[in-house]
Design a protein around this motif. Structure first.
Motif, PDB file in Angstrom:
ATOM      1  N   GLY A 235      26.235  68.996   8.981  1.00  0.00           N
ATOM      2  CA  GLY A 235      27.442  68.917   8.165  1.00  0.00           C
ATOM      3  C   GLY A 235      27.625  67.538   7.594  1.00  0.00           C
ATOM      4  N   HIS A 236      26.539  66.976   7.058  1.00  0.00           N
ATOM      5  CA  HIS A 236      26.541  65.572   6.654  1.00  0.00           C
ATOM      6  C   HIS A 236      26.210  65.430   5.172  1.00  0.00           C
ATOM      7  N   VAL A 237      27.001  64.620   4.461  1.00  0.00           N
ATOM      8  CA  VAL A 237      26.768  64.291   3.052  1.00  0.00           C
ATOM      9  C   VAL A 237      26.268  62.860   2.974  1.00  0.00           C
ATOM     10  N   GLU A 238      25.112  62.656   2.323  1.00  0.00           N
ATOM     11  CA  GLU A 238      24.529  61.316   2.193  1.00  0.00           C
ATOM     12  C   GLU A 238      24.340  60.964   0.723  1.00  0.00           C
ATOM     13  N   PRO A 239      25.174  60.103   0.143  1.00  0.00           N
ATOM     14  CA  PRO A 239      24.963  59.684  -1.246  1.00  0.00           C
ATOM     15  C   PRO A 239      23.652  58.901  -1.372  1.00  0.00           C
ATOM     16  N   VAL A 240      22.877  59.231  -2.398  1.00  0.00           N
ATOM     17  CA  VAL A 240      21.588  58.548  -2.573  1.00  0.00           C
ATOM     18  C   VAL A 240      21.425  57.902  -3.938  1.00  0.00           C
ATOM     19  N   ARG A 241      22.227  58.319  -4.920  1.00  0.00           N
ATOM     20  CA  ARG A 241      21.991  57.789  -6.268  1.00  0.00           C
ATOM     21  C   ARG A 241      23.190  58.071  -7.158  1.00  0.00           C
ATOM     22  N   GLU A 242      23.471  57.139  -8.085  1.00  0.00           N
ATOM     23  CA  GLU A 242      24.479  57.348  -9.123  1.00  0.00           C
ATOM     24  C   GLU A 242      23.789  57.375 -10.481  1.00  0.00           C
ATOM     25  N   VAL A 243      24.235  58.295 -11.330  1.00  0.00           N
ATOM     26  CA  VAL A 243      23.652  58.455 -12.658  1.00  0.00           C
ATOM     27  C   VAL A 243      24.790  58.496 -13.676  1.00  0.00           C
ATOM     28  N   PRO A 244      24.736  57.694 -14.748  1.00  0.00           N
ATOM     29  CA  PRO A 244      25.777  57.780 -15.781  1.00  0.00           C
ATOM     30  C   PRO A 244      25.787  59.163 -16.432  1.00  0.00           C
ATOM     31  N   VAL A 245      26.974  59.629 -16.765  1.00  0.00           N
ATOM     32  CA  VAL A 245      27.109  60.933 -17.403  1.00  0.00           C
ATOM     33  C   VAL A 245      26.814  60.855 -18.907  1.00  0.00           C
ATOM     34  N   ALA A 246      26.851  59.643 -19.454  1.00  0.00           N
ATOM     35  CA  ALA A 246      26.587  59.455 -20.881  1.00  0.00           C
ATOM     36  C   ALA A 246      26.049  58.042 -21.088  1.00  0.00           C
ATOM     37  N   PRO A 247      25.410  57.794 -22.216  1.00  0.00           N
ATOM     38  CA  PRO A 247      24.979  56.426 -22.520  1.00  0.00           C
ATOM     39  C   PRO A 247      26.175  55.482 -22.548  1.00  0.00           C
ATOM     40  N   PRO A 248      25.946  54.172 -22.365  1.00  0.00           N
ATOM     41  CA  PRO A 248      27.068  53.216 -22.372  1.00  0.00           C
ATOM     42  C   PRO A 248      27.897  53.322 -23.649  1.00  0.00           C
ATOM     43  N   ALA A 249      29.225  53.347 -23.481  1.00  0.00           N
ATOM     44  CA  ALA A 249      30.121  53.484 -24.628  1.00  0.00           C
ATOM     45  C   ALA A 249      30.306  52.140 -25.316  1.00  0.00           C
ATOM     46  N   ALA A 250      30.474  52.182 -26.614  1.00  0.00           N
ATOM     47  CA  ALA A 250      30.738  50.970 -27.384  1.00  0.00           C
ATOM     48  C   ALA A 250      32.162  50.485 -27.104  1.00  0.00           C
ATOM     49  N   PRO A 251      32.424  49.178 -27.266  1.00  0.00           N
ATOM     50  CA  PRO A 251      33.793  48.671 -27.066  1.00  0.00           C
ATOM     51  C   PRO A 251      34.797  49.421 -27.941  1.00  0.00           C
ATOM     52  N   GLY A 252      35.912  49.819 -27.345  1.00  0.00           N
ATOM     53  CA  GLY A 252      36.942  50.539 -28.086  1.00  0.00           C
ATOM     54  C   GLY A 252      36.694  52.019 -28.240  1.00  0.00           C
ATOM     55  N   ALA A 253      35.598  52.519 -27.675  1.00  0.00           N
ATOM     56  CA  ALA A 253      35.293  53.942 -27.795  1.00  0.00           C
ATOM     57  C   ALA A 253      36.262  54.769 -26.960  1.00  0.00           C
ATOM     58  N   VAL A 254      36.349  56.048 -27.275  1.00  0.00           N
ATOM     59  CA  VAL A 254      37.207  56.966 -26.529  1.00  0.00           C
ATOM     60  C   VAL A 254      36.750  57.023 -25.075  1.00  0.00           C
ATOM     61  N   ARG A 255      37.697  56.964 -24.157  1.00  0.00           N
ATOM     62  CA  ARG A 255      37.361  57.019 -22.735  1.00  0.00           C
ATOM     63  C   ARG A 255      36.933  58.424 -22.348  1.00  0.00           C
ATOM     64  N   ALA A 256      35.938  58.502 -21.480  1.00  0.00           N
ATOM     65  CA  ALA A 256      35.424  59.785 -21.016  1.00  0.00           C
ATOM     66  C   ALA A 256      36.072  60.166 -19.694  1.00  0.00           C
ATOM     67  N   TYR A 257      36.448  61.454 -19.574  1.00  0.00           N
ATOM     68  CA  TYR A 257      37.042  61.990 -18.351  1.00  0.00           C
ATOM     69  C   TYR A 257      36.269  63.256 -17.946  1.00  0.00           C
ATOM     70  N   PRO A 258      35.160  63.113 -17.238  1.00  0.00           N
ATOM     71  CA  PRO A 258      34.397  64.294 -16.822  1.00  0.00           C
ATOM     72  C   PRO A 258      35.259  65.255 -16.009  1.00  0.00           C
ATOM     73  N   SER A 259      34.927  66.560 -16.116  1.00  0.00           N
ATOM     74  CA  SER A 259      35.792  67.554 -15.488  1.00  0.00           C
ATOM     75  C   SER A 259      35.062  68.581 -14.638  1.00  0.00           C
ATOM     76  N   ALA A 260      34.047  69.246 -15.188  1.00  0.00           N
ATOM     77  CA  ALA A 260      33.424  70.370 -14.488  1.00  0.00           C
ATOM     78  C   ALA A 260      31.914  70.238 -14.531  1.00  0.00           C
ATOM     79  N   ILE A 261      31.249  70.835 -13.541  1.00  0.00           N
ATOM     80  CA  ILE A 261      29.804  70.725 -13.430  1.00  0.00           C
ATOM     81  C   ILE A 261      29.219  72.044 -12.945  1.00  0.00           C
ATOM     82  N   VAL A 262      28.093  72.449 -13.521  1.00  0.00           N
ATOM     83  CA  VAL A 262      27.391  73.657 -13.084  1.00  0.00           C
ATOM     84  C   VAL A 262      25.892  73.383 -13.065  1.00  0.00           C
ATOM     85  N   ALA A 263      25.192  74.049 -12.151  1.00  0.00           N
ATOM     86  CA  ALA A 263      23.746  73.916 -12.021  1.00  0.00           C
ATOM     87  C   ALA A 263      23.066  75.219 -12.400  1.00  0.00           C
ATOM     88  N   ALA A 264      21.892  75.116 -13.027  1.00  0.00           N
ATOM     89  CA  ALA A 264      21.138  76.307 -13.407  1.00  0.00           C
ATOM     90  C   ALA A 264      20.650  77.029 -12.156  1.00  0.00           C
TER      91      ALA A 264
END
Length: 364
Positions: A235-264
């Motif tokens: 019953g153990h969760v082990e974080p191993v890696r972080e991955v950006p959800v999108a390429p780096p945003a330009a200054p002043g760009a709209v902020r991203a708010y991820p919401s839902a995720i599904v796997a094939a």
């Protein structure tokens, strides 16, 4: 029977909404087997703000949260046409703002955002009216560094693990995942372990890899995906890696708010809805022309992003074969469907259906 009737007599799409924002309740649509197109069959009321839905009993029963201050769940019997009909009055969950629910055997689990807790209720009890409240309410504790969004706990999702032994709750307010035990006979629940994630990231939803040994956590306050190993025995969760959800945003760009995720279902791709930018991010989980020697499910590779087809995509649903993707776009009031490219995983818009204040899509 006409050709169109033959193509729409099976799968249904049940769509939740915020009635407080103009939604009609639960909209049920037939799914065209050839094109994936949606055609409305009917609308079911009788519950305020049914923002999230879950099918149980082999698709013969639909459960809905009432995301209100006096949080509740209500069960609906699915008739021969696939339309939900209320079975009994709503049952209180003993907490405020239930925003997600799941079926775990004979039990319903709700994630209560406002109260920062998880509730367990008898699934049959919500139908026959015998239940008067939850068998367990597990209250989360803690806070995060964001004073506006993380002053206290905010449980955002609850998911049974693939082994059926435990369930996991994702808390946006405390930047953590809680692993809990559930007694299948009594509905008693208890905290087993808690895993901390990046402070201030605001984890919102997770999805298991179909292999069962990995899970992917999507964060709302930072556009990140955290890859975690899952040990069902411990019953153990082990974080191993972080991955950006999108390429780096330009200054002043709209902020991203991820919401839902599904796997094939075949484990090749992962899709994430991103509000603000109104996109669907696509990740490859295996080999490909641009993949490195270490490519695999533990190293999601960002393939690209496409428009969600509307505004503020709150939820995603995938058909069982993994060929089509559906996005519930809350603020534009529609559900848009996409054909998924089998080689790249990139969705291609195929159509949309107007559904005011759409919040989730459940196929069954």
């Amino acid at each position: 029977m006409t050709e169109r009737e033959d193509r729409t007599c099976g799968v249904r799409a049940h769509i939740g909404s915020f009635t407080s924002a103009g939604g009609r309740g639960i909209t049920t649509a037939a799914v065209d087997a050839r094109t994936g197109a949606l055609a409305v069959l009917g609308v079911t009321g009788g519950i305020a703000d049914p923002s999230y839905l879950a099918l149980g009993r082999g698709g013969r029963r639909l459960h809905a949260v009432s995301e209100t201050e006096r949080g509740a769940v209500r069960a609906f019997a699915v008739d021969g046409r696939g339309l939900p009909r209320p079975e009994a009055p709503a049952v209180p969950v003993g907490a405020a703002g239930p925003t997600h629910l799941a079926v775990a055997g004979e039990w319903l689990l709700t994630a209560n955002y406002t109260s920062g807790s998880v509730s367990v209720l008898p699934a049959d009890g919500t139908a026959d009216g015998t239940a008067t409240g939850p068998t367990a309410v597990l209250r989360h504790e803690g806070a995060g560094p964001d004073p506006e969004r993380q002053a206290g706990p905010h449980a955002h999702q609850v998911v049974p693990d693939p082994s059926g032994r435990r369930f996991l709750s994702v808390d946006l307010g405390t930047d953590s995942i809680r692993v809990c035990t559930l007694d299948p006979a009594t509905g008693a629940a208890a905290l087993h372990a808690e895993t901390a994630l990046r402070p201030g990231s605001g984890p919102r939803h997770l999805a298991f890899h179909p292999g069962g040994g990995l899970l992917y956590v999507l964060h709302e306050l930072e556009p990140l995906l955290t890859v975690c190993r899952w040990d069902a025995d411990r019953g153990h969760v082990e974080p191993v890696r972080e991955v950006p959800v999108a390429p780096p945003a330009a200054p002043g760009a709209v902020r991203a708010y991820p919401s839902a995720i599904v796997a094939a279902p075949d484990g090749r791709f992962l899709w994430a809805a991103v509000r603000g930018t109104d996109t669907i991010a696509v990740f490859a989980l295996g080999a490909g022309p641009d993949a490195g020697p270490d490519a695999g499910p533990e190293r999601p590779r960002y393939v690209g992003g496409v428009s969600c087809g509307g505004h503020w995509p709150r939820d995603l649903a995938l058909d069982p074969a993994g060929h089509r993707l559906y996005a519930a776009n809350e603020r534009s009031g529609d559900v848009t469907w996409f054909d998924v490219d089998p080689d790249s995983g990139l969705p291609r818009r195929a159509g949309s259906l107007a559904v005011p204040a759409a919040t989730c899509v459940v196929l069954g």
